[in-house]
Design an enzyme around this catalytic site. Structure first.
Site, PDB file in Angstrom:
ATOM      1  N   ASN A  13       1.101  -0.812   0.022  1.00 60.42           N
ATOM      2  CA  ASN A  13      -0.103  -0.175   0.278  1.00 60.42           C
ATOM      3  C   ASN A  13       0.667   1.111   0.047  1.00 60.42           C
ATOM      4  O   ASN A  13       2.271   1.160   0.379  1.00 60.42           O
ATOM      5  CB  ASN A  13      -0.357  -0.223   1.233  1.00 60.42           C
ATOM      6  CG  ASN A  13      -1.887  -1.248   0.990  1.00 60.42           C
ATOM      7  OD1 ASN A  13      -2.151  -2.096   0.478  1.00 60.42           O
ATOM      8  ND2 ASN A  13      -2.246  -1.344   3.038  1.00 60.42           N
TER       9      ASN A  13
ATOM     10  N   SER B 109      -5.013  -9.701  -3.158  1.00 55.79           N
ATOM     11  CA  SER B 109      -5.413 -11.019  -4.403  1.00 55.79           C
ATOM     12  C   SER B 109      -4.642 -11.402  -4.879  1.00 55.79           C
ATOM     13  O   SER B 109      -4.769 -12.556  -5.834  1.00 55.79           O
ATOM     14  CB  SER B 109      -6.294 -10.439  -5.497  1.00 55.79           C
ATOM     15  OG  SER B 109      -4.910  -9.638  -6.249  1.00 55.79           O
TER      16      SER B 109
ATOM     17  N   HIS C 167       5.593  -1.047  -3.581  1.00 57.36           N
ATOM     18  CA  HIS C 167       5.367   0.297  -3.705  1.00 57.36           C
ATOM     19  C   HIS C 167       5.279   1.783  -4.277  1.00 57.36           C
ATOM     20  O   HIS C 167       4.557   1.918  -5.037  1.00 57.36           O
ATOM     21  CB  HIS C 167       3.807  -0.627  -4.469  1.00 57.36           C
ATOM     22  CG  HIS C 167       3.620  -2.099  -4.672  1.00 57.36           C
ATOM     23  ND1 HIS C 167       2.807  -2.587  -5.036  1.00 57.36           N
ATOM     24  CD2 HIS C 167       4.761  -2.746  -5.367  1.00 57.36           C
ATOM     25  CE1 HIS C 167       2.822  -3.676  -5.804  1.00 57.36           C
ATOM     26  NE2 HIS C 167       4.684  -4.208  -5.826  1.00 57.36           N
TER      27      HIS C 167
HETATM   28  N1  APR Z   1     -10.484  -6.772   4.804  1.00 63.00           N
HETATM   29  C1  APR Z   1     -10.179  -7.687   3.739  1.00 63.00           C
HETATM   30  N2  APR Z   1      -9.627  -7.629   2.781  1.00 63.00           N
HETATM   31  C2  APR Z   1     -10.110  -7.199   2.263  1.00 63.00           C
HETATM   32  C3  APR Z   1     -11.269  -6.179   2.098  1.00 63.00           C
HETATM   33  C4  APR Z   1     -11.230  -6.187   3.299  1.00 63.00           C
HETATM   34  N3  APR Z   1     -12.599  -5.100   4.644  1.00 63.00           N
HETATM   35  N4  APR Z   1     -12.262  -5.903   1.140  1.00 63.00           N
HETATM   36  C5  APR Z   1     -11.552  -6.784   0.493  1.00 63.00           C
HETATM   37  N5  APR Z   1     -10.019  -7.494   0.289  1.00 63.00           N
HETATM   38  C6  APR Z   1      -9.779  -8.440  -0.426  1.00 63.00           C
HETATM   39  C7  APR Z   1      -9.697  -8.288  -1.454  1.00 63.00           C
HETATM   40  O1  APR Z   1     -10.635  -9.877  -1.507  1.00 63.00           O
HETATM   41  C8  APR Z   1      -8.612  -8.633  -2.855  1.00 63.00           C
HETATM   42  O2  APR Z   1      -8.575 -10.073  -2.710  1.00 63.00           O
HETATM   43  O3  APR Z   1      -8.084  -7.229  -0.619  1.00 63.00           O
HETATM   44  C9  APR Z   1      -7.474  -7.609  -1.611  1.00 63.00           C
HETATM   45  C10 APR Z   1      -7.771  -6.639  -2.829  1.00 63.00           C
HETATM   46  O4  APR Z   1      -7.135  -7.133  -4.213  1.00 63.00           O
HETATM   47  P1  APR Z   1      -6.445  -5.950  -4.844  1.00 63.00           P
HETATM   48  O5  APR Z   1      -7.483  -5.410  -5.420  1.00 63.00           O
HETATM   49  O6  APR Z   1      -5.844  -7.127  -6.041  1.00 63.00           O
HETATM   50  O7  APR Z   1      -5.611  -5.175  -4.535  1.00 63.00           O
HETATM   51  P2  APR Z   1      -4.158  -5.475  -4.050  1.00 63.00           P
HETATM   52  O8  APR Z   1      -3.471  -6.803  -4.084  1.00 63.00           O
HETATM   53  O9  APR Z   1      -3.496  -4.622  -2.750  1.00 63.00           O
HETATM   54  O10 APR Z   1      -3.083  -5.102  -4.934  1.00 63.00           O
HETATM   55  C11 APR Z   1      -1.590  -5.175  -4.873  1.00 63.00           C
HETATM   56  O11 APR Z   1      -1.825  -4.184  -7.476  1.00 63.00           O
HETATM   57  O12 APR Z   1      -2.342  -2.172  -8.755  1.00 63.00           O
HETATM   58  C12 APR Z   1      -1.353  -3.266  -7.780  1.00 63.00           C
HETATM   59  O13 APR Z   1       0.510  -1.677  -6.543  1.00 63.00           O
HETATM   60  C13 APR Z   1      -1.639  -2.272  -6.509  1.00 63.00           C
HETATM   61  O14 APR Z   1      -0.574  -2.522  -4.676  1.00 63.00           O
HETATM   62  C14 APR Z   1      -1.067  -3.139  -5.113  1.00 63.00           C
HETATM   63  C15 APR Z   1      -1.037  -4.015  -5.960  1.00 63.00           C
END
Ligand code: APR
Length: 237
Positions: free
Chosen positions: A93, A178, A110
């Site tokens: 994040n 994810s 990141h």
């Molecule tokens: N608590 C925990 N997890 C949650 C919640 C919650 N309240 N709400 C949603 N999620 C989960 C979703 O189920 C999903 O698995 O958060 C995850 C978000 O996934 P992504 O949108 O793919 O985000 P992230 O994994 O942080 O992305 C990684 O991708 O775009 C780039 O640089 C950006 O750092 C980011 C990286």
């Protein structure tokens, strides 16, 4: 601390840990990338083509981050550290909610939206100019400032440090990601063979790689439940 013998909890967090603070995740149907296509705002090509658009996007995101407050998950991890547990956080994040909750060891894989960096050197960070970054704002080496954010297609400058941290974990706690983005997701492969890994994510059942314990709950519920357990036991399980 080189001679720190306390069991080491390494946390790997993604945007889901900040979702309950009101910060959008990326890949949900109503996620950030659905609203703002990656190729228009988060690549080196986008920056070359239309830097003003890219700066505008990050100015908006910065406001979202400034309005947000740490939630129960950020606070539980900081409390655990205050209680004497050894906790290192690696976050994907770009917000500062772990730090604002009180966590002291936070590695931003990141980047950090509340900082600026040189266009030519990813490790040269600068304080954010008052009012945000504008075209023409240059660093002391004469290059244009840009948001301190790793874009798609760029290398991840602190990946080596992150791998080294995971490699010395006694327990890896993954929260709210994810695991779709490389190389970040490959960090899990660096966990020592005898160290358990846990994923707290509402979608944990489908996302967790084999061998990773799944806790299918939102971070604000699942993380404090775990840290309360460790505090009661006086150790990581
Ligand atoms: N608590 C925990 N997890 C949650 C919640 C919650 N309240 N709400 C949603 N999620 C989960 C979703 O189920 C999903 O698995 O958060 C995850 C978000 O996934 P992504 O949108 O793919 O985000 P992230 O994994 O942080 O992305 C990684 O991708 O775009 C780039 O640089 C950006 O750092 C980011 C990286």
């Amino acid at each position: 601390m080189a001679d720190d013998r306390r069991p080491h909890l390494v946390v790997f967090s993604g945007s889901g840990i900040s979702a309950e603070s009101g910060i959008q995740t990326f890949r949900a149907g109503d996620g950030l990338w659905a609203e703002h296509p990656i190729e228009e705002v988060a690549t080196p090509e986008a920056w070359r083509r239309d830097p003003a658009r890219v700066l505008g996007f990050y100015n908006l995101r910065r406001e979202q981050v400034r309005r947000a407050r740490p939630n129960a998950a950020h606070k539980a991890l900081a409390d655990l550290e205050r209680q004497g547990f050894r906790v290192s956080i690696i976050t994907q994040n770009i917000d500062d909610l772990h730090e604002r909750a009180g966590s002291r060891s936070v590695l931003h894989l990141h980047g950090e939206i509340l900082k600026a960096r040189s266009t030519v050197d990813a490790r040269m960070q600068y304080p954010l100019p008052r009012g945000g970054i504008e075209l023409g704002d240059i660093c002391d080496k004469g290059s244009q400032l840009r948001p301190d954010v790793v874009w798609f297609g760029e290398s991840v400058p602190y990946f080596g440090e992150a791998c080294a941290l995971v490699a010395e974990a006694d327990l890896l706690l993954v929260v709210g990601t994810s695991l779709a983005v490389m190389p970040a997701a490959s960090l899990l492969e660096h966990t020592p063979l005898d160290a358990p890994s846990v994923l707290v994510d509402p979608e944990a059942e489908t996302l967790a790689p084999p061998g990773v314990t799944r806790i299918s709950q939102p971070a604000g519920k699942g993380v404090p439940a775990l840290t309360r357990h460790w505090q009661r036991e006086g150790r990581l399980w």
